[in-house]
Design a protein around this motif. Structure first.
Motif, short mmCIF file in Angstrom:
data_model
loop_
_atom_site.label_atom_id
_atom_site.label_comp_id
_atom_site.label_asym_id
_atom_site.label_seq_id
_atom_site.Cartn_x
_atom_site.Cartn_y
_atom_site.Cartn_z
N LYS A 75 -1.85 1.25 -6.78
CA LYS A 75 -3.22 1.87 -6.25
C LYS A 75 -3.25 3.28 -6.80
CE LYS A 75 -3.36 -1.18 -2.15
NZ LYS A 75 -3.38 -1.60 -0.88
N ASP A 76 -2.11 3.84 -7.13
CA ASP A 76 -2.21 5.11 -7.50
C ASP A 76 -2.19 5.51 -9.15
OD1 ASP A 76 0.43 4.71 -8.34
OD2 ASP A 76 1.39 5.99 -7.11
N TYR A 77 -2.24 4.08 -9.93
CA TYR A 77 -2.69 4.21 -11.32
C TYR A 77 -1.45 4.83 -11.89
CZ TYR A 77 -7.23 3.31 -9.30
OH TYR A 77 -8.12 2.81 -8.39
N ALA A 78 -0.38 4.86 -11.59
CA ALA A 78 0.72 5.58 -12.18
C ALA A 78 1.37 4.76 -13.09
CB ALA A 78 1.79 5.98 -11.16
N GLY A 79 1.24 3.45 -13.16
CA GLY A 79 1.68 2.63 -14.45
C GLY A 79 2.90 1.74 -13.71
N ASP A 80 3.32 1.73 -12.33
CA ASP A 80 4.24 0.96 -12.04
C ASP A 80 3.79 0.81 -10.58
OD1 ASP A 80 4.62 3.45 -10.82
OD2 ASP A 80 6.60 3.73 -11.97
N ILE A 81 4.66 0.02 -9.88
CA ILE A 81 4.51 -0.40 -8.41
C ILE A 81 5.41 0.31 -7.42
CG2 ILE A 81 4.41 -2.17 -6.57
CD1 ILE A 81 3.35 -4.06 -8.69
N ASP A 82 5.22 1.15 -6.54
CA ASP A 82 6.30 1.91 -5.83
C ASP A 82 6.53 0.71 -4.67
OD1 ASP A 82 6.89 4.47 -4.65
OD2 ASP A 82 6.03 3.51 -2.82
N ARG A 83 7.50 0.77 -4.02
CA ARG A 83 8.47 -0.09 -3.20
C ARG A 83 7.91 -0.03 -1.81
NH1 ARG A 83 12.79 -0.33 0.50
NH2 ARG A 83 13.25 2.00 -0.04
N ILE A 84 7.64 1.11 -1.36
CA ILE A 84 7.22 1.49 0.02
C ILE A 84 5.74 1.29 0.12
CG2 ILE A 84 7.03 3.29 1.83
CD1 ILE A 84 9.80 2.38 1.05
N THR A 85 4.80 1.83 -0.78
CA THR A 85 3.53 1.96 -0.46
C THR A 85 2.64 0.99 -1.29
OG1 THR A 85 3.10 3.57 -2.38
CG2 THR A 85 3.71 4.35 -0.13
N GLU A 86 3.14 0.38 -2.35
CA GLU A 86 2.39 -0.47 -3.12
C GLU A 86 2.76 -2.01 -3.40
OE1 GLU A 86 0.41 2.88 -6.23
OE2 GLU A 86 2.18 1.98 -6.75
N ALA A 87 3.98 -2.39 -2.81
CA ALA A 87 4.31 -3.64 -2.92
C ALA A 87 3.92 -4.59 -1.74
CB ALA A 87 5.91 -3.49 -2.91
N ALA A 88 3.78 -5.82 -2.16
CA ALA A 88 3.44 -6.75 -1.02
C ALA A 88 4.61 -7.00 -0.17
CB ALA A 88 3.06 -8.03 -1.58
N ILE A 89 4.27 -7.28 1.15
CA ILE A 89 5.30 -7.59 2.21
C ILE A 89 5.33 -8.98 2.20
CG2 ILE A 89 5.65 -7.33 4.61
CD1 ILE A 89 5.97 -4.73 3.02
N ASP A 90 6.62 -9.49 2.23
CA ASP A 90 6.92 -10.80 2.65
C ASP A 90 6.73 -11.03 4.08
OD1 ASP A 90 8.18 -13.45 2.92
OD2 ASP A 90 10.04 -12.78 2.19
N PRO A 91 5.80 -12.18 4.21
CA PRO A 91 5.42 -12.35 5.77
C PRO A 91 6.58 -13.01 6.49
CG PRO A 91 3.78 -13.36 4.18
CD PRO A 91 4.86 -12.73 3.22
N LEU A 92 7.70 -13.53 5.94
CA LEU A 92 8.45 -14.12 6.80
C LEU A 92 9.71 -12.92 7.18
CD1 LEU A 92 9.14 -17.43 4.94
CD2 LEU A 92 7.75 -16.98 6.99
N SER A 93 10.24 -12.27 6.04
CA SER A 93 11.22 -11.22 6.34
C SER A 93 10.44 -9.89 6.80
CB SER A 93 12.03 -11.22 5.12
OG SER A 93 11.42 -10.62 4.07
#
Length: 216
Positions: free
Chosen positions: A93-111
């Motif tokens: 979402k910040d167009y930085a070229g990678d995915i940030d663990r805290i702000t941009e990664a999907a959340i596993d609905p189970l864990s």
């Protein structure tokens, strides 16, 4: 009055051993098949989850020249030192070229943990406890290779736009447009010790299914 000892005769013992052998012959292949099916079902579910996120979270920003980079994507990769395969889901979402663990990664609905990893870290133990352990498909299922073919040949990631359409080669586009929309099926094949399986993703609609189980 004498007390009689109750025990198996040799014949009864042989019959029991034979029955156990028959049950094992029937059950073990089923367990192996179930492991393969479980792997296929989980990965298919998360491909559909990625598309669902794209449909419900419109990240397209026409005011940013790199707007395609933010498409919700599912990325497969190898962990460091050949310690296995993993996948991650997120939106740059910040167009930085990678995915940030805290702000941009999907959340596993189970864990409730992020579906995130980076290939520079080993994963033979199934992560470090801070991320979802379901994404480590070698550790979890024994998958030893992931191959893209069809319209996504040679890729290691796929993405979906706000209409749920399948895209490839969109993260590094210097002149974003909809040319990255795929028009023929993308096939992802997984090498599993009990038998390979493949997931087909249809163009335009992004509909995904396990090959051979189209109606399930």
């Amino acid at each position: 009055m004498s007390k009689q000892n109750k025990a198996f005769t040799l014949l009864e013992a042989v019959v029991v051993i034979v029955l156990i052998g028959i049950l094992a012959t029937v059950a073990i292949p089923r367990l192996q098949t179930d492991t393969t099916q479980e792997a296929a079902d989980q990965i298919l579910s998360d491909i559909r989850y990625t598309q669902h996120l794209a449909l419900t979270d419109d990240v397209t920003n026409p005011n940013n020249s790199n707007w395609q980079r933010a498409f919700w994507s599912m990325r497969f990769g190898r962990c460091a030192s050949g310690s296995g395969w993993y996948y991650m889901i997120g939106s740059d979402k910040d167009y930085a070229g990678d995915i940030d663990r805290i702000t941009e990664a999907a959340i596993d609905p189970l864990s409730g943990k992020p579906m995130f990893w980076i290939g520079t870290k080993a994963c033979s133990n199934g992560g470090d406890g801070t991320v979802s352990n379901k994404i480590f498909i070698t550790k979890r299922f024994g998958i030893s290779n992931v191959t893209f073919s069809g319209s996504c040949n040679g890729a290691q990631h796929i993405g979906f736009d706000r209409l749920g359409r399948l895209h490839q080669s969109f993260t590094a586009s210097s002149s974003p447009n909809y040319a990255s929309v795929l028009h023929t099926p993308c096939i992802i094949t997984f090498t599993h010790p009990n038998g390979n399986f493949a997931i087909n993703i249809e163009p335009e609609t992004g509909y995904a299914y396990i090959v051979g189980q189209e109606n399930q």
